[in-house]
Design an enzyme around this catalytic site. Structure first.
Site, PDB file in Angstrom:
ATOM      1  NE  ARG A   8      -3.685   2.433   2.257  1.00 41.05           N
ATOM      2  CZ  ARG A   8      -4.391   2.943   3.253  1.00 41.05           C
ATOM      3  NH1 ARG A   8      -4.294   2.446   4.464  1.00 41.05           N
ATOM      4  NH2 ARG A   8      -5.194   3.973   3.045  1.00 41.05           N
ATOM      5  CG  HIS A   9      -0.947   4.877  -1.316  1.00 41.91           C
ATOM      6  ND1 HIS A   9      -1.206   5.808  -0.329  1.00 41.91           N
ATOM      7  CD2 HIS A   9      -2.165   4.421  -1.726  1.00 41.91           C
ATOM      8  CE1 HIS A   9      -2.503   5.920  -0.152  1.00 41.91           C
ATOM      9  NE2 HIS A   9      -3.121   5.088  -0.984  1.00 41.91           N
ATOM     10  NE  ARG A  58      -4.112   7.325  -3.309  1.00 48.31           N
ATOM     11  CZ  ARG A  58      -5.039   7.673  -4.195  1.00 48.31           C
ATOM     12  NH1 ARG A  58      -4.835   8.723  -4.987  1.00 48.31           N
ATOM     13  NH2 ARG A  58      -6.164   6.978  -4.305  1.00 48.31           N
ATOM     14  CD  GLU A  82      -8.682   2.262  -3.091  1.00 47.30           C
ATOM     15  OE1 GLU A  82      -9.119   1.176  -3.551  1.00 47.30           O
ATOM     16  OE2 GLU A  82      -8.133   2.362  -1.989  1.00 47.30           O
ATOM     17  CG  HIS A 149      -4.421   2.691  -4.597  1.00 47.50           C
ATOM     18  ND1 HIS A 149      -4.078   4.004  -4.382  1.00 47.50           N
ATOM     19  CD2 HIS A 149      -4.049   2.405  -5.868  1.00 47.50           C
ATOM     20  CE1 HIS A 149      -3.523   4.504  -5.476  1.00 47.50           C
ATOM     21  NE2 HIS A 149      -3.496   3.549  -6.405  1.00 47.50           N
TER      22      HIS A 149
END
Length: 209
Positions: A8-9, A58, A82, A149
């Site tokens: 995940r970012h 991101r 996402e 995401h």
């Protein structure tokens, strides 16, 4: 055995404010960049063979921190984005609850398609899983790190593992810059080997934001 590290970012200002990001292109904030730089040596120690990222900044910025350490290029795939949150994108969660109370209640209860143009969870899982499978094909028998995401990773991983929505709701959310590890072999298929791995960071942000 092929290994996927679904990462995940890092944190963004919208994460911190509980504002719905969805597919809005929000960059990392200073904390998020620090998280990515701190996690990169841990992931580099796993000896990745390839890095793939969502094309939203991101996630791409998060992947770039690992690329700096490893020297590997970053491939981007828009299917790793996402969930699309329709009319909710850009709103604080409190605003969503006020403007769309019925749909918000259904979303909180786990309805896979609560309305207001939210992408159905099945569609989200299918597109992210397809991207994960293609990422695995980049380095068969190797290790691929995939920067993506929170909500998308949950549904994509669940789709690969064949888990229903009830099981997925019992799995904790990924913290920013934490990851899930999957492995695949020809006998057992995809297996979950680890979840929410990473350095201790700020509180977990809601998947939607």
């Amino acid at each position: 055995m092929t290994r996927l590290i679904v990462w995940r970012h890092g944190n963004t200002d919208w994460n911190a404010a509980n504002r719905v990001q969805g597919q809005t292109d929000v960059p990392l904030n200073a904390l998020g960049r620090d998280q990515a730089r701190a996690a990169a040596p841990l992931l580099a120690a796993l000896r990745p063979d390839a890095i793939v990222a969502s094309d939203l900044s991101r996630a791409a910025e998060t992947a770039a921190a690992l690329a700096t350490v490893t020297g590997l290029p970053v491939r981007t795939d828009a299917r790793l984005r996402e969930r699309h949150f329709g009319q909710w994108q850009g709103l604080h969660l409190t605003e969503v609850a006020e403007r769309f109370p019925e749909e918000y209640a259904r979303w909180q209860a786990g309805d896979p398609a609560p309305g207001t143009d939210l992408e159905p969870l099945h569609d989200l899982g299918a597109r992210v899983a397809a991207a994960l499978m293609d990422a695995a094909d980049v380095a068969p028998g190797g290790t691929v790190v995939i920067a993506t995401h929170g909500g998308g990773s949950r549904q994509g991983v669940g789709h690969l593992l064949g888990w229903d929505s009830g099981v997925l709701r019992s799995i904790g959310s990924l913290a920013n810059c934490h990851w899930t590890e999957l492995r695949h072999d020809d006998v057992r298929g995809w297996q979950l080997r680890a979840h929410n791995v990473g350095l201790i960071t700020a509180p977990i942000a809601v998947d939607a934001v």
